[in-house]
Design a protein around this motif. Structure first.
Motif, PDB file in Angstrom:
ATOM      1  N   GLU A  37      -2.147   3.114  14.261  1.00  7.11           N
ATOM      2  CA  GLU A  37      -2.543   2.293  12.942  1.00  7.11           C
ATOM      3  C   GLU A  37      -3.961   2.571  12.569  1.00  7.11           C
ATOM      4  N   THR A  38      -4.078   2.354  11.153  1.00  2.50           N
ATOM      5  CA  THR A  38      -5.297   2.429  10.703  1.00  2.50           C
ATOM      6  C   THR A  38      -5.735   0.985  10.066  1.00  2.50           C
ATOM      7  N   THR A  39      -7.309   0.839   9.810  1.00  2.00           N
ATOM      8  CA  THR A  39      -7.888  -0.349   9.499  1.00  2.00           C
ATOM      9  C   THR A  39      -8.321  -0.236   8.100  1.00  2.00           C
ATOM     10  N   SER A  40      -8.177   0.903   7.252  1.00  2.00           N
ATOM     11  CA  SER A  40      -8.295   0.831   5.953  1.00  2.00           C
ATOM     12  C   SER A  40      -7.525   1.333   5.005  1.00  2.00           C
ATOM     13  N   ALA A  41      -7.366   0.953   3.836  1.00  2.00           N
ATOM     14  CA  ALA A  41      -6.359   1.636   2.832  1.00  2.00           C
ATOM     15  C   ALA A  41      -6.459   3.000   2.797  1.00  2.00           C
ATOM     16  N   GLN A  42      -5.381   3.486   2.669  1.00  2.00           N
ATOM     17  CA  GLN A  42      -5.194   5.086   2.724  1.00  2.00           C
ATOM     18  C   GLN A  42      -5.525   5.836   1.335  1.00  2.00           C
ATOM     19  N   LEU A  43      -5.127   5.006   0.163  1.00  2.00           N
ATOM     20  CA  LEU A  43      -5.575   5.643  -1.098  1.00  2.00           C
ATOM     21  C   LEU A  43      -6.602   4.795  -1.727  1.00  2.00           C
ATOM     22  N   GLY A  44      -7.731   5.401  -2.145  1.00  2.00           N
ATOM     23  CA  GLY A  44      -8.690   4.625  -2.686  1.00  2.00           C
ATOM     24  C   GLY A  44      -9.383   3.756  -1.700  1.00  2.00           C
ATOM     25  N   ARG A  45     -10.044   2.808  -2.393  1.00  2.45           N
ATOM     26  CA  ARG A  45     -10.845   1.590  -1.613  1.00  2.45           C
ATOM     27  C   ARG A  45      -9.700   0.416  -1.247  1.00  2.45           C
ATOM     28  N   GLU A  84      23.618  -6.001   1.552  1.00  4.40           N
ATOM     29  CA  GLU A  84      22.531  -5.639   2.597  1.00  4.40           C
ATOM     30  C   GLU A  84      21.456  -4.625   1.658  1.00  4.40           C
ATOM     31  N   ILE A  85      20.164  -5.025   1.957  1.00  2.57           N
ATOM     32  CA  ILE A  85      19.266  -4.396   1.241  1.00  2.57           C
ATOM     33  C   ILE A  85      18.506  -3.665   2.603  1.00  2.57           C
ATOM     34  N   VAL A  86      18.419  -2.105   2.088  1.00  3.13           N
ATOM     35  CA  VAL A  86      17.772  -1.064   3.421  1.00  3.13           C
ATOM     36  C   VAL A  86      16.806  -0.398   3.019  1.00  3.13           C
ATOM     37  N   PHE A  87      15.848  -0.324   3.827  1.00  9.53           N
ATOM     38  CA  PHE A  87      14.544   0.331   3.655  1.00  9.53           C
ATOM     39  C   PHE A  87      14.208   1.291   4.835  1.00  9.53           C
ATOM     40  N   PRO A  88      14.299   2.621   4.707  1.00  9.81           N
ATOM     41  CA  PRO A  88      14.109   3.386   5.786  1.00  9.81           C
ATOM     42  C   PRO A  88      12.504   3.538   5.911  1.00  9.81           C
ATOM     43  N   ALA A  89      12.067   3.961   7.202  1.00  9.27           N
ATOM     44  CA  ALA A  89      10.795   3.863   7.643  1.00  9.27           C
ATOM     45  C   ALA A  89       9.904   4.786   6.751  1.00  9.27           C
ATOM     46  N   ALA A  90      10.606   5.764   6.088  1.00  6.08           N
ATOM     47  CA  ALA A  90       9.866   6.909   5.516  1.00  6.08           C
ATOM     48  C   ALA A  90       9.279   6.387   4.189  1.00  6.08           C
ATOM     49  N   ILE A  91       9.831   5.363   3.793  1.00  6.24           N
ATOM     50  CA  ILE A  91       9.291   4.880   2.284  1.00  6.24           C
ATOM     51  C   ILE A  91       8.146   3.851   2.606  1.00  6.24           C
ATOM     52  N   LEU A  92       8.101   3.300   3.840  1.00  2.00           N
ATOM     53  CA  LEU A  92       7.015   2.491   4.205  1.00  2.00           C
ATOM     54  C   LEU A  92       5.741   3.090   4.442  1.00  2.00           C
ATOM     55  N   GLN A  93       5.217   3.657   3.351  1.00  2.00           N
ATOM     56  CA  GLN A  93       3.837   4.396   3.382  1.00  2.00           C
ATOM     57  C   GLN A  93       3.348   4.441   1.872  1.00  2.00           C
ATOM     58  N   PRO A  94       2.077   4.596   2.181  1.00  2.00           N
ATOM     59  CA  PRO A  94       1.292   4.641   0.889  1.00  2.00           C
ATOM     60  C   PRO A  94       1.891   5.977  -0.130  1.00  2.00           C
ATOM     61  N   PRO A  95       2.270   5.424  -1.592  1.00  2.00           N
ATOM     62  CA  PRO A  95       1.734   4.560  -2.292  1.00  2.00           C
ATOM     63  C   PRO A  95       2.689   3.195  -2.306  1.00  2.00           C
ATOM     64  N   PHE A  96       3.721   3.195  -1.551  1.00  2.00           N
ATOM     65  CA  PHE A  96       4.703   2.170  -1.683  1.00  2.00           C
ATOM     66  C   PHE A  96       4.167   1.078  -0.753  1.00  2.00           C
ATOM     67  N   PHE A  97       3.805   1.313   0.508  1.00  2.00           N
ATOM     68  CA  PHE A  97       3.494   0.288   1.392  1.00  2.00           C
ATOM     69  C   PHE A  97       2.149   0.655   2.379  1.00  2.00           C
ATOM     70  N   ALA A 119      -3.844  -2.192   2.582  1.00  2.00           N
ATOM     71  CA  ALA A 119      -3.889  -2.199   1.016  1.00  2.00           C
ATOM     72  C   ALA A 119      -4.167  -3.799   0.450  1.00  2.00           C
ATOM     73  N   ASP A 120      -4.808  -3.709  -0.641  1.00  2.00           N
ATOM     74  CA  ASP A 120      -4.757  -5.304  -1.041  1.00  2.00           C
ATOM     75  C   ASP A 120      -3.431  -5.693  -1.611  1.00  2.00           C
ATOM     76  N   PRO A 121      -3.334  -6.811  -1.251  1.00  2.00           N
ATOM     77  CA  PRO A 121      -2.032  -7.491  -1.368  1.00  2.00           C
ATOM     78  C   PRO A 121      -1.338  -6.993  -2.758  1.00  2.00           C
ATOM     79  N   ALA A 122      -2.151  -7.351  -3.887  1.00  6.79           N
ATOM     80  CA  ALA A 122      -1.374  -7.093  -5.177  1.00  6.79           C
ATOM     81  C   ALA A 122      -0.885  -5.531  -5.197  1.00  6.79           C
ATOM     82  N   VAL A 123      -1.556  -4.764  -4.560  1.00  7.73           N
ATOM     83  CA  VAL A 123      -0.974  -3.292  -4.450  1.00  7.73           C
ATOM     84  C   VAL A 123       0.456  -3.317  -3.700  1.00  7.73           C
ATOM     85  N   ASN A 124       0.534  -3.898  -2.611  1.00 14.82           N
ATOM     86  CA  ASN A 124       1.819  -4.025  -1.860  1.00 14.82           C
ATOM     87  C   ASN A 124       2.773  -4.791  -2.885  1.00 14.82           C
ATOM     88  N   TYR A 125       2.519  -5.724  -3.352  1.00 17.10           N
ATOM     89  CA  TYR A 125       3.368  -6.569  -4.179  1.00 17.10           C
ATOM     90  C   TYR A 125       3.885  -5.741  -5.243  1.00 17.10           C
TER      91      TYR A 125
END
Length: 690
Positions: A36-44, A496-509, A513-519
């Motif tokens: 796990e990291t502690t800072s956003a991966q894309l930009g600031r 059902e709604i299904v979200f595989p692990a690989a999409i749960l990464q930047p830039p999607f998640f 990141a700032d909450p506005a970005v994740n939303y």
């Protein structure tokens, strides 16, 4: 490129077993856990601000504004036909899987599943052996096709097309009974085309005439590998045959209409309602008992049966021979593969070079009807932090709450229909990252020196597993995608709604990141999948996944008016001169985008608890929200790939998905979009459904 294992053949939508993993456990390879990291991966804060083209007004071209500098400077890799966020993550996933396989392959003792992974990869990577074998691995199937001498034998060949890696003009896929989701049911449809869509056969303009000429040359070349005499003439007959099949098919926008495609029938009555086809011979090849079916295209099936009976047997044999060679090309020698690539890669999609063999190997291994879940088990251990699953689950519930409030406040829906809509929303079952119960591969035989044999045995394994469950209650633990797949989906039968692990990464998640970005990114993707439960077709199923009308007539009519307006909006987009987005065929996805974005924005505002979002690097919270959405759909395409997407795809191209915010009032305020700007829509023209 054309798939090696066709999804349009018999038993294509195999039922995946969700059983415990094999009990045999030798010393297994231990891989490092996900970090796990502690800072956003894309930009600031989660967005690449330097990708923007600030010389473009957001209101004139939001796609260009959000990612124009990237678009201008990015060079498409020569082995790609499109490149965007999905492709970047898919490449990352491939690299990670390659490392996993290489580490497994170097270990001295492996579990059964790890040995399968190592052996299948080795069989695909043994280019010397594959080149020496030439076409011989599929020669037994070609000989069997060449020996067809009667119509019943031809029908049997259609019935075993999926196992043989061929095609059939009549396909049967096992799915779910739309009137009782606790039951499996086979659906019968028209299929069997070698080009992406019927329009490639029927449109009479220079572009498609040229493609058809190239297709005939390609067919001739593939037949020559099997030493077929008079291959040039036979290729012309194959094109003529496929053109007749294309004429018999419904257009794609008609095929997706669930009212028209729901035509259930008892197996015992099939021959009387669809006569002159040897259904018993057909089903005898599939292992399925098929007590009841759904005929998704009734009149086209009857028309294709007429074609089957009136076309010379010799042409059908050539047709099956060509497709068997083409569909296996990725598994055969380089000369066969390269000839197939020249048409399906270069001509149809503008791809300049084939993908490296190791990437092709991983693609072949990663499907749900391959070793995808065996690989996925290790993938999530190494690359998916457990904390992300919990944060994702929280986002899903926030989106559910937002949509619930939005439904309650709809001014066009009556209270009676709202009750049913809320019940469906409450019943949504989210699946996040990976299955709770992993698929078993017990009984599957994989060998390090038999690539085609491995694929054939996998087909048989999954088909037999599917047939064994045909009469059992449907398995709701089943996943339709492996964890390493960069995608998401909605299953209407299970709601059902299904979200595989690989999409749960930047830039999607990005957890940091700032909450506005994740939303704006994954939040809108969650909303998109929820939106499929309420789009023009998903809305025809209720909270229990049963296809039935839960609307009042007045509410349904109001919904259809809004849907028609959105279809018209997208149909005006013209990516290639003379070729427009099919707003009707892509309507479900466009409702998902526009509605999902509205749900995500609503959820984002709820998350702020009436507080103002901070200004970060000169951007407001609303600006970050919409920029995150647009950067998710940043992409480059070849013109050929764009054409294929317009004709055969259900999604609008990314450039136009990025423009969904023009239907949302908050976007106008965030970027000061005014009347006169190219994307401006008057408030009464903005489509607001959910």
């Amino acid at each position: 490129m054309k798939k090696t294992i066709l999804a349009a053949s018999v038993a294509s939508l195999l039922l995946l077993s969700a059983c415990s993993q094999p009990t045999k456990q030798s010393q297994t390879v231990s891989l490092p856990a996900a970090t796990e990291t502690t800072s956003a991966q894309l930009g600031r804060f989660g967005i690449e601000l330097d990708a923007r083209d600030e010389t473009t007004k957001p209101g004139d071209d939001f796609f260009q504004y959000a990612g124009g500098t990237w678009y201008k400077n990015f060079d498409m890799p020569s082995d790609k036909t499109r490149y965007g966020a999905f492709d970047k993550l898919a490449e990352q996933s491939e690299t990670q899987i390659k490392a996993i396989i290489e580490e497994i392959s170097m270990a001295s003792e492996l579990s059964d599943e790890q040995q399968m992974i190592a052996d299948f990869y080795a069989s695909f990577m043994n280019a010397e052996q594959i080149n020496q074998a030439g076409i011989s691995p599929i020669q037994p199937v070609l000989d069997k096709l060449n020996n067809i001498s009667t119509m019943p034998q031809l029908t049997e060949a259609f019935g075993r097309a999926w196992l043989d890696g061929s095609v059939s003009p009549i396909s049967g896929g096992m799915g779910f009974n739309r009137l009782d989701p606790n039951q499996y049911q086979m659906s019968i449809a028209v299929s069997g085309l070698g080009m992406p869509d019927r329009s490639y056969y029927l449109e009479d303009n220079e572009r498609f005439i040229s493609i058809r000429a190239a297709y005939v040359q390609h067919i001739e070349q593939m037949l020559n590998f099997a030493n077929v005499e008079n291959a040039a003439d036979r290729a012309k007959h194959i094109l003529a045959l496929e053109t007749k099949i294309a004429e018999a098919q419904w257009p794609r926008e008609k095929r997706r209409n669930r009212d028209l495609s729901l035509n259930q029938i008892e197996r015992a009555n099939l021959s009387s309602q669809y006569p002159n086809f040897a259904w018993d011979n057909y089903f005898a090849q599939t292992e399925y008992q098929v007590p009841h079916l759904n005929v998704s295209q009734p009149e086209p099936i009857k028309n294709v049966i007429n074609i089957i009976n009136n076309e010379p047997l010799s042409v059908w044999k050539d047709y099956l021979t060509y497709h068997t060679i083409s569909n296996h090309a990725d598994l055969l020698s380089d000369d066969i593969f390269n000839a197939n690539f020249d048409f399906y890669g270069k001509t149809l999609n503008g791809q300049q070079e084939p993908r490296p063999r190791w990437k092709r190997a991983i693609s072949e291994m990663s499907g749900t009807q391959s070793l995808g879940f065996a690989i996925g088990k290790t993938y999530v251990e190494k690359h998916f932090p457990a904390s992300s699953k919990a944060q994702m689950a929280e986002l899903v519930e926030n989106l559910r709450k937002a949509l619930g409030e939005r439904i309650e406040n709809l001014d066009w829906m009556s209270e009676a229909t709202k009750v049913n809509a809320q019940a469906k929303l409450a019943a949504f079952n989210p699946k996040i990252a990976y299955p709770d119960v992993w698929q078993s591969f017990t009984g599957l035989d994989i060998k390090a020196d038999d690539l085609v044999g491995n694929v054939v045995r996998m087909r048989q394994f999954f088909r037999s597993d599917s047939a064994a469950k045909e009469l059992a209650k449907t398995d709701r633990e089943r996943w339709g995608m492996a964890p390493q797949r960069v995608n998401a989906y909605y299953n209407s039968s299970f709601n059902e709604i299904v979200f595989p692990a690989a999409i749960l990464q930047p830039p999607f998640f990005d957890p940091n990141a700032d909450p506005a970005v994740n939303y704006g990114a994954i939040g809108a993707v969650i909303g998109h999948e929820m939106g499929h439960g309420f789009d023009d077709q998903g809305s025809k199923s209720d909270a229990n996944g049963i296809q039935q009308n839960w609307w009042t007539d007045q509410d349904r009519a109001a919904f259809e008016l809004k849907a028609d307006a959105l279809a018209a909006q997208y149909s005006a987009y013209e990516p290639i001169e003379g070729n427009f987005v099919n707003g009707r065929n892509s309507l479900g996805e466009n409702i998902g985008d526009v509605g999902g974005l509205a749900m995500a924005y609503h959820a984002y505002k709820l998350s702020l608890n009436s507080q103002e979002a901070p200004i970060i690097d000169g951007t407001t919270g609303d600006q970050r929200f919409f920029l995150a959405w647009a950067q998710v759909w940043r992409e480059k395409r070849t013109e050929q790939s764009m054409l294929s997407q317009l004709k055969a795809g259900t999604h609008a191209p990314g450039k136009f998905r990025a423009l969904a915010p023009r239907n949302h009032d908050a976007w106008y305020s965030a970027f000061d979009v005014k009347e006169g700007d190219a994307l401006y829509l008057a408030p009464e023209q903005r489509v607001r459904i959910w």
